[in-house]
Design a protein around this motif. Structure first.
Motif, PDB file in Angstrom:
ATOM      1  N   ILE A  65       0.611  -1.037   0.399  1.00 25.77           N
ATOM      2  CA  ILE A  65       0.060   0.101  -0.285  1.00 25.77           C
ATOM      3  C   ILE A  65       0.965   1.148  -0.104  1.00 25.77           C
ATOM      4  CG2 ILE A  65      -2.268   2.151   0.990  1.00 25.77           C
ATOM      5  CD1 ILE A  65      -3.137  -1.671   2.813  1.00 25.77           C
ATOM      6  N   CYS A  66       1.648   0.961   0.806  1.00 26.60           N
ATOM      7  CA  CYS A  66       2.610   2.629   0.654  1.00 26.60           C
ATOM      8  C   CYS A  66       3.090   2.621  -0.558  1.00 26.60           C
ATOM      9  CB  CYS A  66       4.105   1.630   1.771  1.00 26.60           C
ATOM     10  SG  CYS A  66       5.789   3.217   2.034  1.00 26.60           S
ATOM     11  N   ARG A  67       4.170   1.486  -1.308  1.00 29.00           N
ATOM     12  CA  ARG A  67       4.614   1.809  -2.645  1.00 29.00           C
ATOM     13  C   ARG A  67       3.271   2.417  -3.362  1.00 29.00           C
ATOM     14  NH1 ARG A  67       7.345  -0.701   0.353  1.00 29.00           N
ATOM     15  NH2 ARG A  67       9.102  -1.546   0.286  1.00 29.00           N
ATOM     16  N   ALA A  68       2.278   2.343  -3.605  1.00 23.44           N
ATOM     17  CA  ALA A  68       1.388   2.809  -4.590  1.00 23.44           C
ATOM     18  C   ALA A  68       0.612   3.674  -4.109  1.00 23.44           C
ATOM     19  CB  ALA A  68      -0.280   1.342  -4.526  1.00 23.44           C
ATOM     20  N   GLU A  69       0.497   4.454  -2.686  1.00 24.95           N
ATOM     21  CA  GLU A  69       0.907   5.711  -2.177  1.00 24.95           C
ATOM     22  C   GLU A  69       1.484   6.476  -2.226  1.00 24.95           C
ATOM     23  OE1 GLU A  69      -1.441   5.722   1.207  1.00 24.95           O
ATOM     24  OE2 GLU A  69      -3.158   4.911   0.734  1.00 24.95           O
ATOM     25  N   VAL A  70       2.884   5.765  -2.533  1.00 27.12           N
ATOM     26  CA  VAL A  70       4.144   6.706  -2.327  1.00 27.12           C
ATOM     27  C   VAL A  70       3.937   7.371  -4.309  1.00 27.12           C
ATOM     28  CG1 VAL A  70       6.771   6.826  -2.329  1.00 27.12           C
ATOM     29  CG2 VAL A  70       4.870   6.199  -0.652  1.00 27.12           C
ATOM     30  N   LYS A  71       3.777   6.201  -5.648  1.00 26.85           N
ATOM     31  CA  LYS A  71       3.257   6.395  -6.576  1.00 26.85           C
ATOM     32  C   LYS A  71       2.666   7.190  -6.861  1.00 26.85           C
ATOM     33  CE  LYS A  71       3.333   3.473 -10.850  1.00 26.85           C
ATOM     34  NZ  LYS A  71       2.874   1.969 -11.362  1.00 26.85           N
ATOM     35  N   ALA A  72       1.865   7.316  -6.688  1.00 25.61           N
ATOM     36  CA  ALA A  72       0.703   8.292  -7.074  1.00 25.61           C
ATOM     37  C   ALA A  72       0.678   9.166  -6.870  1.00 25.61           C
ATOM     38  CB  ALA A  72      -0.801   7.389  -6.719  1.00 25.61           C
ATOM     39  N   PHE A  73       0.937   9.783  -5.714  1.00 24.58           N
ATOM     40  CA  PHE A  73       1.867  11.044  -5.056  1.00 24.58           C
ATOM     41  C   PHE A  73       3.047  11.728  -5.941  1.00 24.58           C
ATOM     42  CE2 PHE A  73       5.284  13.300  -2.679  1.00 24.58           C
ATOM     43  CZ  PHE A  73       4.450  14.229  -2.161  1.00 24.58           C
ATOM     44  N   LEU A  74       4.162  10.691  -5.569  1.00 26.81           N
ATOM     45  CA  LEU A  74       5.071  11.105  -7.211  1.00 26.81           C
ATOM     46  C   LEU A  74       4.222  11.586  -8.303  1.00 26.81           C
ATOM     47  CD1 LEU A  74       7.840   9.551  -5.647  1.00 26.81           C
ATOM     48  CD2 LEU A  74       7.477  11.294  -5.176  1.00 26.81           C
ATOM     49  N   GLU A  75       3.202  11.075  -9.219  1.00 30.50           N
ATOM     50  CA  GLU A  75       2.656  11.308 -10.235  1.00 30.50           C
ATOM     51  C   GLU A  75       2.122  12.350 -10.018  1.00 30.50           C
ATOM     52  OE1 GLU A  75       0.949   7.299 -10.935  1.00 30.50           O
ATOM     53  OE2 GLU A  75       2.906   6.753 -11.515  1.00 30.50           O
ATOM     54  N   ASP A  76       1.582  12.954  -9.424  1.00 34.55           N
ATOM     55  CA  ASP A  76       0.695  14.278  -8.900  1.00 34.55           C
ATOM     56  C   ASP A  76       1.936  14.874  -8.746  1.00 34.55           C
ATOM     57  OD1 ASP A  76      -1.763  15.520  -8.525  1.00 34.55           O
ATOM     58  OD2 ASP A  76      -0.494  15.676  -6.211  1.00 34.55           O
ATOM     59  N   LEU A  77       3.329  15.146  -7.975  1.00 35.82           N
ATOM     60  CA  LEU A  77       4.005  15.955  -8.005  1.00 35.82           C
ATOM     61  C   LEU A  77       4.696  16.299  -9.635  1.00 35.82           C
ATOM     62  CD1 LEU A  77       6.155  15.870  -4.767  1.00 35.82           C
ATOM     63  CD2 LEU A  77       4.065  17.364  -5.154  1.00 35.82           C
ATOM     64  N   VAL A  78       4.661  15.242 -10.469  1.00 36.24           N
ATOM     65  CA  VAL A  78       5.011  15.001 -11.441  1.00 36.24           C
ATOM     66  C   VAL A  78       4.144  16.079 -12.587  1.00 36.24           C
ATOM     67  CG1 VAL A  78       5.373  14.086 -13.647  1.00 36.24           C
ATOM     68  CG2 VAL A  78       6.693  12.743 -12.095  1.00 36.24           C
ATOM     69  N   GLU A  79       2.875  16.066 -12.542  1.00 36.54           N
ATOM     70  CA  GLU A  79       1.740  16.829 -13.012  1.00 36.54           C
ATOM     71  C   GLU A  79       1.744  18.222 -12.362  1.00 36.54           C
ATOM     72  OE1 GLU A  79      -2.280  15.632 -12.671  1.00 36.54           O
ATOM     73  OE2 GLU A  79      -1.692  13.301 -12.918  1.00 36.54           O
ATOM     74  N   HIS A  80       2.581  18.684 -11.459  1.00 37.33           N
ATOM     75  CA  HIS A  80       2.946  19.715 -10.826  1.00 37.33           C
ATOM     76  C   HIS A  80       4.125  20.309 -11.098  1.00 37.33           C
ATOM     77  CE1 HIS A  80      -1.003  20.393  -8.404  1.00 37.33           C
ATOM     78  NE2 HIS A  80      -0.513  19.159  -7.735  1.00 37.33           N
ATOM     79  N   GLY A  81       5.165  19.549 -11.565  1.00 35.67           N
ATOM     80  CA  GLY A  81       5.784  20.356 -12.070  1.00 35.67           C
ATOM     81  C   GLY A  81       6.762  20.111 -11.428  1.00 35.67           C
ATOM     82  N   ALA A  82       7.042  19.358  -9.927  1.00 40.13           N
ATOM     83  CA  ALA A  82       7.517  19.548  -8.904  1.00 40.13           C
ATOM     84  C   ALA A  82       8.782  18.836  -8.943  1.00 40.13           C
ATOM     85  CB  ALA A  82       7.161  19.065  -7.596  1.00 40.13           C
ATOM     86  N   VAL A  83       8.480  17.419  -9.286  1.00 40.46           N
ATOM     87  CA  VAL A  83       9.875  16.105  -9.982  1.00 40.46           C
ATOM     88  C   VAL A  83       9.593  15.587 -11.124  1.00 40.46           C
ATOM     89  CG1 VAL A  83       9.548  15.540  -7.026  1.00 40.46           C
ATOM     90  CG2 VAL A  83       7.692  13.868  -9.029  1.00 40.46           C
TER      91      VAL A  83
END
Length: 88
Positions: A65-83
């Motif tokens: 669950i941690c990996r799935a949620e961190v992956k989704a979080f990072l993909e959201d940061l990609v959309e914002h141009g942060a990572v």
């Protein structure tokens, strides 16, 4: 998978959260305590698995669950141009 912060973001702690701003783009992001911890961990490692392993140690979470949620979080940061994510 490797992740890295992109330039141009300012961050400040506000209570248990992290508020981030990209002055050039005028974007604002608020991160929860866990999101703020992921952001902090990216200062010492860019390896997705290492970030998740540290979160597994610090929080009471099921690793999958941690990996799935961190992956989704990072993909959201990609959309914002942060990572940026390097999946190679």
């Amino acid at each position: 998978m490797m992740v890295r912060k992109l330039d141009g973001w300012l961050a400040a702690k506000v209570g248990g959260e992290l508020v981030m701003m990209n002055a050039q783009k005028g974007n604002y992001i608020g991160l929860s305590e866990v999101g703020a911890r992921v952001w902090e961990l990216m200062d010492s490692t860019q390896d997705f698995e290492a970030i998740c392993a540290e979160l597994d140690r610090e929080f009471d979470v099921v690793p999958e669950i941690c990996r799935a949620e961190v992956k989704a979080f990072l993909e959201d940061l990609v959309e914002h141009g942060a990572v940026a994510i390097d999946r190679a």
